[in-house]
Design an enzyme around this catalytic site. Structure first.
Site, PDB file in Angstrom:
ATOM      1  N   PHE A 148       0.862  -1.195   0.000  1.00 46.67           N
ATOM      2  CA  PHE A 148       0.000   0.000   0.000  1.00 46.67           C
ATOM      3  C   PHE A 148       0.888   1.231   0.000  1.00 46.67           C
ATOM      4  O   PHE A 148       1.644   1.469   0.937  1.00 46.67           O
ATOM      5  CB  PHE A 148      -0.952   0.061   1.204  1.00 46.67           C
ATOM      6  CG  PHE A 148      -1.846   1.276   1.114  1.00 46.67           C
ATOM      7  CD1 PHE A 148      -3.012   1.243   0.360  1.00 46.67           C
ATOM      8  CD2 PHE A 148      -1.489   2.479   1.710  1.00 46.67           C
ATOM      9  CE1 PHE A 148      -3.811   2.373   0.221  1.00 46.67           C
ATOM     10  CE2 PHE A 148      -2.281   3.619   1.570  1.00 46.67           C
ATOM     11  CZ  PHE A 148      -3.444   3.558   0.826  1.00 46.67           C
ATOM     12  N   ASP A 233       9.176   2.930   2.193  1.00 40.29           N
ATOM     13  CA  ASP A 233       7.994   3.730   2.500  1.00 40.29           C
ATOM     14  C   ASP A 233       7.711   3.592   3.991  1.00 40.29           C
ATOM     15  O   ASP A 233       7.164   2.586   4.442  1.00 40.29           O
ATOM     16  CB  ASP A 233       6.804   3.250   1.658  1.00 40.29           C
ATOM     17  CG  ASP A 233       5.531   4.030   1.953  1.00 40.29           C
ATOM     18  OD1 ASP A 233       5.486   4.750   2.973  1.00 40.29           O
ATOM     19  OD2 ASP A 233       4.569   3.909   1.167  1.00 40.29           O
ATOM     20  N   LYS A 262       2.211  11.331   7.230  1.00 42.45           N
ATOM     21  CA  LYS A 262       1.338  11.071   8.374  1.00 42.45           C
ATOM     22  C   LYS A 262       1.779  11.815   9.644  1.00 42.45           C
ATOM     23  O   LYS A 262       1.540  13.002   9.757  1.00 42.45           O
ATOM     24  CB  LYS A 262       1.202   9.560   8.587  1.00 42.45           C
ATOM     25  CG  LYS A 262       0.440   8.919   7.412  1.00 42.45           C
ATOM     26  CD  LYS A 262      -0.172   7.584   7.726  1.00 42.45           C
ATOM     27  CE  LYS A 262      -1.196   7.219   6.671  1.00 42.45           C
ATOM     28  NZ  LYS A 262      -0.818   6.125   5.798  1.00 42.45           N
TER      29      LYS A 262
HETATM   30  C1  LIG Z   1      -1.016   6.183   4.295  1.00 41.39           C
HETATM   31  C2  LIG Z   1       0.084   5.616   3.489  1.00 41.39           C
HETATM   32  C3  LIG Z   1       0.431   6.155   2.237  1.00 41.39           C
HETATM   33  C4  LIG Z   1      -0.363   7.261   1.576  1.00 41.39           C
HETATM   34  O1  LIG Z   1      -0.454   8.416   2.328  1.00 41.39           O
HETATM   35  P1  LIG Z   1      -1.595   9.519   1.957  1.00 41.39           P
HETATM   36  O2  LIG Z   1      -1.244  10.672   2.833  1.00 41.39           O
HETATM   37  O3  LIG Z   1      -2.898   8.878   2.314  1.00 41.39           O
HETATM   38  O4  LIG Z   1      -1.478   9.797   0.521  1.00 41.39           O
HETATM   39  C5  LIG Z   1       1.517   5.628   1.577  1.00 41.39           C
HETATM   40  N1  LIG Z   1       2.210   4.610   2.098  1.00 41.39           N
HETATM   41  C6  LIG Z   1       1.902   4.052   3.284  1.00 41.39           C
HETATM   42  C7  LIG Z   1       2.721   2.922   3.807  1.00 41.39           C
HETATM   43  C8  LIG Z   1       0.811   4.514   4.017  1.00 41.39           C
HETATM   44  O5  LIG Z   1       0.479   3.939   5.164  1.00 41.39           O
END
Ligand SMILES: *Cc1c(COP(=O)(O)O)cnc(C)c1O
Length: 406
Positions: A148, A233, A262
């Site tokens: 994700f 990520d 985040k």
């Molecule tokens: C939440 C998340 C994203 C995307 O972040 P947004 O601010 O919603 O675009 C990308 N990678 C990971 C691992 C995430 O948990």
């Protein structure tokens, strides 16, 4: 609208408004929240809940942290946005503090997590052409199954989740999917045109999937051997969630590009960043990439405060200690419905057996006991409270799970 006007709208009426006017791309729990403080949130009827989702780890510092709030209010009254056409007096300090904390050479500020991912993909491709010498338009990025990374067209194009991709094509070429956690498959997927390997150190949305020990280390070795960038990520795993500043530290690995978002703002504002350990970021020149809001003074002031309290208040150490305690109490629950309890720090999942009636029902039962958690897929409940959780609160969470799962 003032508080009294909000209070006069019932939860049912507010829910109806969402159903009438909103795109239906979410199916939230039936709770309408109006206030948050620390680990707690309150609904419009005055019920208090312990938040075990923390907005998917965006509120690691706790809701409405007073020091981040103060920084936001102060900056909002002074200067909010200049665009990057002009300099502002917050950006340089944000860069310096962020790079010092994370041991990075350079940072690129964006807004959402998905934008940070997109930015890293652009950097990796350009690096492949200009530094590695890959032929024009041939660069490949290797990604993992069940990943994700966000919701843009390029990103969902390499998702393996049918709900995320179906109906949104055509997709960008140049991505290759390999099974998560399988180092041999990763090695086989890397070829002469590989620009980067993009991985989550722990897959959050997939249900807190922790790869086998040594996987990230092997990925790092393979990337170094084959002159490929390792992109981690850490948008969800980073900034203390797993009991370390970055989850890569658990395996002693350093990525070439690290993505955070985040909790970078403590939940006040969308702020994300690409961090680089080497010259990769140097491929970007003026005019080649940008964002109107990226690096704006309000975002920078908020992020500086969010990083400061994370460190000053030892939230990372607390996540490690309280996370161990909570995991141990959850693991000791004697309930045949539970298939697995796993996690790292305060990134925890309780997985139920497929015939246990589903995670959604458990979340609804927890809600009636004053605990908000969200199911991920059908059988897994994620537990990711703010990192300021106390030992008593952790024990209380475990008690609620024990009662509901019994
Ligand atoms: C939440 C998340 C994203 C995307 O972040 P947004 O601010 O919603 O675009 C990308 N990678 C990971 C691992 C995430 O948990």
């Amino acid at each position: 609208m003032n508080d009294i006007a909000i209070a006069s709208l019932t939860a049912g009426r507010l829910t109806d408004l969402e159903a009438t006017y909103g795109a239906k791309n979410y199916k939230p729990l039936d709770v309408v929240l109006t206030r948050g403080q620390g680990v707690h949130v309150w609904d419009v009827d005055g019920n208090r809940y312990l938040d075990c989702l923390s907005a998917y780890s965006a509120v690691n510092q706790g809701h409405c942290h007073p020091k981040i709030l103060a920084a936001m209010v102060e900056q909002a009254g002074r200067l909010t946005l200049t665009s990057r056409a002009f300099r502002n007096d917050q950006l340089g300090l944000f860069y310096q503090e962020l790079c010092a904390l994370t041991g990075s050479h350079k940072a690129l500020p964006m807004n959402s997590g998905a934008e940070a991912v997109e930015s890293a993909i652009k950097v990796a491709r350009k690096w492949a052409y200009e530094v590695k010498g890959v032929a024009k338009d041939q660069a490949e990025i290797v990604v993992a199954s069940d990943n994700f990374h966000g919701r843009t067209v390029a990103i969902v194009g390499f998702s393996t989740d049918p709900a995320s991709r179906a109906g949104f094509g055509p997709f960008a070429p140049g991505f290759r999917v390999t099974p998560y956690g399988d180092a041999e498959a990763l090695e086989a997927a890397i070829g002469p045109n590989t620009a980067a390997v993009l991985l989550e150190p722990i897959q959050g949305e997939a249900g807190v999937i922790i790869p086998p020990a040594g996987y990230l280390k092997r990925a790092r070795q393979l990337c170094t051997e084959h002159n490929v960038l390792l992109i981690l990520d850490e948008i969800q795993t980073g900034l203390g969630r797993t009991g370390k500043l970055l989850a890569e530290e658990h395996e002693g690995v350093e990525a070439d590009l690290t993505l955070i978002g985040k909790a970078l703002s403590g939940g006040f504002y969308p702020v994300s960043a690409v961090l680089s350990n080497n010259e990769a970021m140097g491929v970007l020149h003026p005019g080649e990439h940008g964002s109107t809001f990226g690096g704006n003074p309000l975002a920078c002031a908020v992020a500086r405060a969010a990083l400061k309290v994370l460190v000053e208040e030892d939230m990372i150490g607390n996540a490690a200690r309280i996370g161990d305690r909570l995991q141990a109490s959850l693991a000791s629950i004697q309930a045949p419905r539970v298939k697995d309890v796993r996690g790292r720090g305060l990134m925890i999942a309780v997985e139920l057996h497929p015939d246990a009636g589903g995670a959604r029902r458990v979340c609804e039962a927890l809600q009636s006991r004053g605990l908000l958690a969200k199911e991920t897929h059908d059988h897994t409940i994620r537990i990711a409270p703010p990192l300021i959780l106390t030992a008593d609160q952790a024990d209380w969470i475990a008690e609620q799970f024990a009662a509901v799962l019994a």
